[in-house]
Design a protein around this motif. Sequence first.
Motif, PDB file in Angstrom:
ATOM      1  N   THR A 163      28.668  -0.123 -20.893  1.00 15.61           N
ATOM      2  CA  THR A 163      29.509  -1.191 -20.349  1.00 15.61           C
ATOM      3  C   THR A 163      30.323  -0.765 -19.136  1.00 15.61           C
ATOM      4  OG1 THR A 163      31.263  -0.624 -21.931  1.00 15.61           O
ATOM      5  CG2 THR A 163      29.664  -2.301 -22.595  1.00 15.61           C
ATOM      6  N   ASP A 164      30.461   0.544 -18.904  1.00 16.16           N
ATOM      7  CA  ASP A 164      31.220   1.021 -17.749  1.00 16.16           C
ATOM      8  C   ASP A 164      30.816   2.461 -17.460  1.00 16.16           C
ATOM      9  OD1 ASP A 164      33.013   1.029 -15.654  1.00 16.16           O
ATOM     10  OD2 ASP A 164      34.787   1.309 -16.909  1.00 16.16           O
ATOM     11  N   TYR A 165      30.753   2.800 -16.191  1.00 16.92           N
ATOM     12  CA  TYR A 165      30.414   4.176 -15.802  1.00 16.92           C
ATOM     13  C   TYR A 165      30.993   4.475 -14.429  1.00 16.92           C
ATOM     14  CZ  TYR A 165      26.637   1.975 -13.081  1.00 16.92           C
ATOM     15  OH  TYR A 165      25.928   1.193 -12.200  1.00 16.92           O
ATOM     16  N   GLN A 166      30.976   5.756 -14.063  1.00 16.52           N
ATOM     17  CA  GLN A 166      31.570   6.201 -12.804  1.00 16.52           C
ATOM     18  C   GLN A 166      30.770   7.381 -12.272  1.00 16.52           C
ATOM     19  OE1 GLN A 166      35.172   8.862 -12.856  1.00 16.52           O
ATOM     20  NE2 GLN A 166      36.156   7.066 -11.984  1.00 16.52           N
ATOM     21  N   TRP A 167      30.333   7.290 -11.025  1.00 14.68           N
ATOM     22  CA  TRP A 167      29.652   8.413 -10.398  1.00 14.68           C
ATOM     23  C   TRP A 167      30.661   9.509 -10.120  1.00 14.68           C
ATOM     24  CZ3 TRP A 167      24.561   8.508 -10.522  1.00 14.68           C
ATOM     25  CH2 TRP A 167      23.864   7.297 -10.600  1.00 14.68           C
ATOM     26  N   ILE A 168      30.288  10.747 -10.407  1.00 18.39           N
ATOM     27  CA  ILE A 168      31.195  11.875 -10.214  1.00 18.39           C
ATOM     28  C   ILE A 168      31.026  12.491  -8.835  1.00 18.39           C
ATOM     29  CG2 ILE A 168      31.841  14.164 -11.081  1.00 18.39           C
ATOM     30  CD1 ILE A 168      30.871  13.241 -13.845  1.00 18.39           C
ATOM     31  N   ASP A 169      29.791  12.576  -8.353  1.00 14.56           N
ATOM     32  CA  ASP A 169      29.520  13.198  -7.060  1.00 14.56           C
ATOM     33  C   ASP A 169      28.313  12.507  -6.432  1.00 14.56           C
ATOM     34  OD1 ASP A 169      29.376  14.860  -4.871  1.00 14.56           O
ATOM     35  OD2 ASP A 169      28.357  16.480  -5.939  1.00 14.56           O
ATOM     36  N   GLY A 170      28.545  11.692  -5.416  1.00 12.93           N
ATOM     37  CA  GLY A 170      27.445  10.933  -4.831  1.00 12.93           C
ATOM     38  C   GLY A 170      27.131   9.717  -5.679  1.00 12.93           C
ATOM     39  N   GLU A 171      26.065   9.017  -5.335  1.00 12.44           N
ATOM     40  CA  GLU A 171      25.732   7.782  -6.032  1.00 12.44           C
ATOM     41  C   GLU A 171      24.245   7.510  -5.902  1.00 12.44           C
ATOM     42  OE1 GLU A 171      27.168   3.095  -5.923  1.00 12.44           O
ATOM     43  OE2 GLU A 171      28.506   4.700  -5.209  1.00 12.44           O
ATOM     44  N   GLU A 172      23.675   6.903  -6.932  1.00 12.99           N
ATOM     45  CA  GLU A 172      22.268   6.521  -6.923  1.00 12.99           C
ATOM     46  C   GLU A 172      22.135   5.101  -7.453  1.00 12.99           C
ATOM     47  OE1 GLU A 172      19.444   7.880  -5.973  1.00 12.99           O
ATOM     48  OE2 GLU A 172      20.082   9.911  -5.431  1.00 12.99           O
ATOM     49  N   LYS A 173      21.134   4.393  -7.000  1.00 12.62           N
ATOM     50  CA  LYS A 173      20.859   3.067  -7.528  1.00 12.62           C
ATOM     51  C   LYS A 173      20.024   3.202  -8.781  1.00 12.62           C
ATOM     52  CE  LYS A 173      19.109  -1.504  -6.313  1.00 12.62           C
ATOM     53  NZ  LYS A 173      18.467  -2.337  -5.258  1.00 12.62           N
ATOM     54  N   LEU A 174      20.511   2.685  -9.892  1.00 15.50           N
ATOM     55  CA  LEU A 174      19.812   2.791 -11.156  1.00 15.50           C
ATOM     56  C   LEU A 174      18.548   1.945 -11.134  1.00 15.50           C
ATOM     57  CD1 LEU A 174      22.871   2.499 -13.578  1.00 15.50           C
ATOM     58  CD2 LEU A 174      21.772   4.575 -12.765  1.00 15.50           C
ATOM     59  N   ALA A 175      17.501   2.433 -11.795  1.00 15.64           N
ATOM     60  CA  ALA A 175      16.223   1.738 -11.795  1.00 15.64           C
ATOM     61  C   ALA A 175      15.653   1.672 -13.203  1.00 15.64           C
ATOM     62  CB  ALA A 175      15.227   2.444 -10.866  1.00 15.64           C
ATOM     63  N   LEU A 176      15.027   0.556 -13.526  1.00 18.57           N
ATOM     64  CA  LEU A 176      14.406   0.365 -14.815  1.00 18.57           C
ATOM     65  C   LEU A 176      13.332   1.428 -15.050  1.00 18.57           C
ATOM     66  CD1 LEU A 176      14.605  -1.751 -17.137  1.00 18.57           C
ATOM     67  CD2 LEU A 176      12.625  -2.861 -16.125  1.00 18.57           C
ATOM     68  N   GLY A 177      13.315   2.009 -16.214  1.00 19.53           N
ATOM     69  CA  GLY A 177      12.320   3.005 -16.568  1.00 19.53           C
ATOM     70  C   GLY A 177      12.703   4.433 -16.241  1.00 19.53           C
ATOM     71  N   GLU A 178      13.722   4.620 -15.392  1.00 19.29           N
ATOM     72  CA  GLU A 178      14.198   5.970 -15.083  1.00 19.29           C
ATOM     73  C   GLU A 178      14.984   6.509 -16.282  1.00 19.29           C
ATOM     74  OE1 GLU A 178      13.749   7.904 -12.494  1.00 19.29           O
ATOM     75  OE2 GLU A 178      12.570   6.526 -11.277  1.00 19.29           O
ATOM     76  N   VAL A 179      15.244   7.817 -16.275  1.00 22.81           N
ATOM     77  CA  VAL A 179      15.883   8.426 -17.427  1.00 22.81           C
ATOM     78  C   VAL A 179      17.159   9.184 -17.042  1.00 22.81           C
ATOM     79  CG1 VAL A 179      13.765   8.637 -18.755  1.00 22.81           C
ATOM     80  CG2 VAL A 179      14.461  10.502 -17.254  1.00 22.81           C
ATOM     81  N   PHE A 180      18.109   9.164 -17.969  1.00 25.66           N
ATOM     82  CA  PHE A 180      19.281  10.012 -17.888  1.00 25.66           C
ATOM     83  C   PHE A 180      18.937  11.329 -18.594  1.00 25.66           C
ATOM     84  CE2 PHE A 180      21.282   5.721 -18.003  1.00 25.66           C
ATOM     85  CZ  PHE A 180      21.929   5.770 -16.782  1.00 25.66           C
ATOM     86  N   VAL A 181      19.472  12.424 -18.105  1.00 32.48           N
ATOM     87  CA  VAL A 181      19.199  13.718 -18.721  1.00 32.48           C
ATOM     88  C   VAL A 181      20.494  14.480 -18.924  1.00 32.48           C
ATOM     89  CG1 VAL A 181      16.877  13.893 -17.786  1.00 32.48           C
ATOM     90  CG2 VAL A 181      18.802  14.812 -16.484  1.00 32.48           C
TER      91      VAL A 181
END
Length: 204
Positions: free
Chosen positions: A186-204
Amino acid sequence: EEILAVPGRGALNIHGSLLPKYRGRCPLNWAIIHGETETGATLHHMIKKADAGDIVDQIAFPIGVNDVAGKVMEGIQAASVQLLRRHLDALKTGTAPRKPLDISLGAYFGGRSAKDGIIDWQLPSQAIHNLIRSQLPYPQYPGATTTYRGKPLRILGSRVVSITCDGLPGQITSLQPLRVGRLEITDYQWIDGEEKLALGEVFV
């Protein structure tokens, strides 16, 4: 022990758990991480071994499934005030109750650092949600973190939804709302830089 022996009526502490459970450091955070539905505050006598002295009294209160660490801390603070108001006069006269504490019924837990807030996406959604809420609100607590395309991300809010969902661990299965399996972020914050989230990509 020499210092603890100085006050004639004993040295006392208020611990943020229902002793003997969650002795040691960060008790409220560990309770949330383990999915406890109840915690509280314990007024107890201090001895050489940490959080192991006789109990004067305890006050319990519930932990909601979405309660964050800050809210639980407020409950502990309120319970602590109640304990002192309830027993201060008796403590002054040395007549407060004392109940032996059986440490075999609980366990010690250590401190936590930022690395302990790194999300393991192999865990069930509920366990990840518990970790996230145990690290909020930010910056009072460090927040749970993950990485997306090499960029660190701090997760500042989540909930578990009742849906059937396939996907790899950490895989984004929905963008609106943002979901990883049954975990809705429901909420998040980039710590260093930023990326556009994409369907099917993964968090690690």
